[in-house]
Design a protein around this motif. Structure first.
Motif, PDB file in Angstrom:
ATOM      1  N   THR A  44      10.778   2.289  -1.821  1.00 43.14           N
ATOM      2  CA  THR A  44       9.621   2.635  -2.640  1.00 43.14           C
ATOM      3  C   THR A  44       8.433   2.125  -1.879  1.00 43.14           C
ATOM      4  O   THR A  44       8.575   1.918  -0.669  1.00 43.14           O
TER       5      THR A  44
ATOM      6  N   ALA B 268       2.840   8.442  -3.239  1.00 43.15           N
ATOM      7  CA  ALA B 268       3.815   8.974  -3.620  1.00 43.15           C
ATOM      8  C   ALA B 268       3.699  10.519  -3.143  1.00 43.15           C
ATOM      9  O   ALA B 268       4.929  11.258  -2.786  1.00 43.15           O
TER      10      ALA B 268
ATOM     11  N   PRO C 127       6.034   6.467  -4.531  1.00 42.67           N
ATOM     12  CA  PRO C 127       7.497   6.836  -4.356  1.00 42.67           C
ATOM     13  C   PRO C 127       8.641   5.874  -4.968  1.00 42.67           C
ATOM     14  O   PRO C 127       8.516   4.637  -4.738  1.00 42.67           O
TER      15      PRO C 127
END
Ligand SMILES: [Zn+2]
Length: 474
Positions: free
Chosen positions: A292, A47, A319
């Motif tokens: 993602t 992330a 993410p």
């Protein structure tokens, strides 16, 4: 008499009016144009690489700008710290404790050549099947050999293109070609593998992050050139399966080179994913686009490298942003999970959610729920069982083999270095109870998989999984 005539006239007009209203209602409730959905998964992407930088050079400037203009779920947890169980959770909106898919290799000691592996159970409806059954064209572009059709991952896709470990540029080219042939509404899933080890970005991307790096000795250059061997040696030692290391440990300077190359892979993915998104949006601006990753990557923070062996934030914080045409940007820092994607897509597309999904839609307001993740397996190299629960700022990791727990305050101690399990007994007990309840809830769930669905794998797939660092040495 007159008044009765007038009443009759009004009645006729009234009936006409009703007919017009009915007509309008019919035309308004005519089949709704459903939006197409593009799901992009960049494997092994932390992330902090979506928004972060190295020496002031951003890892993903294009996608982080896009996240700013989208619904950005900054606190998203993956349901596992490695590909297969994580992607099964994403595709089915079920926790790993419900779908039961984990490492799943079973060395058949009587027959060395045969190996069985967990697969996505046929009894579960995956994301592609859900869309297909609602009239969507469905296509997948795949690069990870954990996610092959033989393991059930092609289910529900009209076409599932396994490209193998090719660079992001090839994946984007292929995805653009495939998308051009799809009839809207469609569901297109694109999976890139670039940030996964080995870290070998194209030269220009590698050069971007080389500033400040110290020149390495010939010996360390040699180790980095054969990073796969270093990786296996390090992990076997980390897991206690190799007492004496065969390859020297890397200096901090060499570790920085590894991190910089991973950064180069992120930046390369950024350019190529942004190119793909621009192309798709250029053709149909109503497409919903989600970005993602299936899990992160660790770089010695807690002793290991790679992924799957622990559940620290560098591995399960992923993410996530969803670009919803016409919707105002939203920065959301409430806990979210990969199992929330399917309910979110369903709501955005006007499709009815399945009652048994364990995720929640991220479209509207929601309450803070605990989030869960797990990793485990029983192959020779991966004999560990870890589960975690996060409730607000606190997180507990349970080690099923060692029968131990550790507790962290993610706000005061985001690097998870200060274990609170002994000093905060009441908190620890509460988190343990939440984890235990989660386990029981999964076992009572209507889709709980009491027995595993296994499939045997051939030598070729076995070799490719070894290349990904999953099976270690025989
Ligand atoms: Zn992965």
């Amino acid at each position: 008499m007159k008044s009765r005539l007038i009443n009759k006239a009004w009645l006729v007009w009234g009936q006409r009016l009703m007919a017009i209203v009915a007509l309008l209602t019919v035309s308004c409730s005519a089949p709704v144009e459903r939006p197409s959905v593009l799901l992009i998964v960049v494997d092994t992407l932390r992330a902090d690489h979506l928004t972060g930088n190295r020496n002031g050079v951003p890892f993903m400037p294009k996608l982080s700008a896009m996240a700013e203009d989208s619904w950005h779920f900054a606190e998203t947890t993956s349901q596992a710290s490695w590909t297969k169980p994580s992607m099964v959770s994403l595709f089915t909106s079920l926790y790993t404790g419900t779908h039961g898919v984990e490492f799943g290799t079973r060395k058949q000691f009587l027959d060395d050549s045969s190996l069985e592996i967990d697969m996505l159970p046929k009894s579960l409806e995956s994301m592609a099947r859900f869309f297909k059954d609602h009239g969507y064209d469905t296509a997948g572009i795949q690069t990870n050999h954990q996610l092959v059709e033989d393991f059930g991952f092609g289910e529900g896709f009209d076409a599932y293109h396994m490209l193998g470990d090719v660079p992001a540029s090839v994946v984007s080219d292929e995805a653009i070609k495939v998308a051009a042939k799809l009839t809207p509404p469609y569901f297109l899933y694109v999976h890139l593998l670039d940030p996964h080890a080995s870290y070998e970005p194209p030269e220009t991307y590698r050069a971007l992050f080389e500033d400040g790096l110290t020149a390495l000795s010939e010996e360390e250059e040699e180790i980095l050139a054969n990073y796969g061997e270093y990786y296996d040696d390090h992990i076997l030692h980390y897991l206690g399966r190799r007492e004496v290391r065969q390859i020297a440990t890397l200096s901090e300077a060499a570790r920085e080179v590894v991190r910089a190359r991973y950064g180069g892979e992120s930046r390369f993915s950024d350019d190529e994913v942004a190119r793909l998104i621009a192309e798709i949006r250029g053709k149909d601006e109503e497409t919903i686009i989600a970005f993602t990753s299936d899990h992160g990557e660790e770089f010695w923070e807690h002793g290991a490298v790679g992924h799957s062996k622990s559940l620290y934030q560098e591995l399960i914080h992923v993410p996530l942003f969803i670009s919803v045409p016409g919707a105002a940007p939203r920065h959301d820092s409430q806990p979210a999970q990969l199992i929330d994607l399917l309910p979110t897509f369903a709501e955005l597309c006007g499709l009815k959610a399945r009652r048994y999904w364990q995720g929640v839609s991220l479209v509207g307001e929601r309450v803070d729920l605990p989030v869960f993740s797990a990793t485990g397996g029983s192959s020779r190299e991966h004999d560990f069982r870890l589960r975690t629960v996060r409730l607000g700022r606190y997180k507990l990791i349970h080690d099923g083999n060692k029968k131990s727990v550790s507790v962290y305050d993610l706000v005061a101690d985001p690097e998870e270095t200060h274990d609170l399990a002994k000093s905060e007994e009441a908190l620890t007990r509460m988190l343990q109870e939440a984890l235990q309840k989660h386990k029981l809830d999964n076992e009572k769930h209507p889709k709980f998989q009491a027995t595993k669905e296994l499939t045997s794998i051939d030598e070729d797939t076995l070799e490719r999984l070894k290349d990904l660092g999953y099976l270690g040495e025989d």
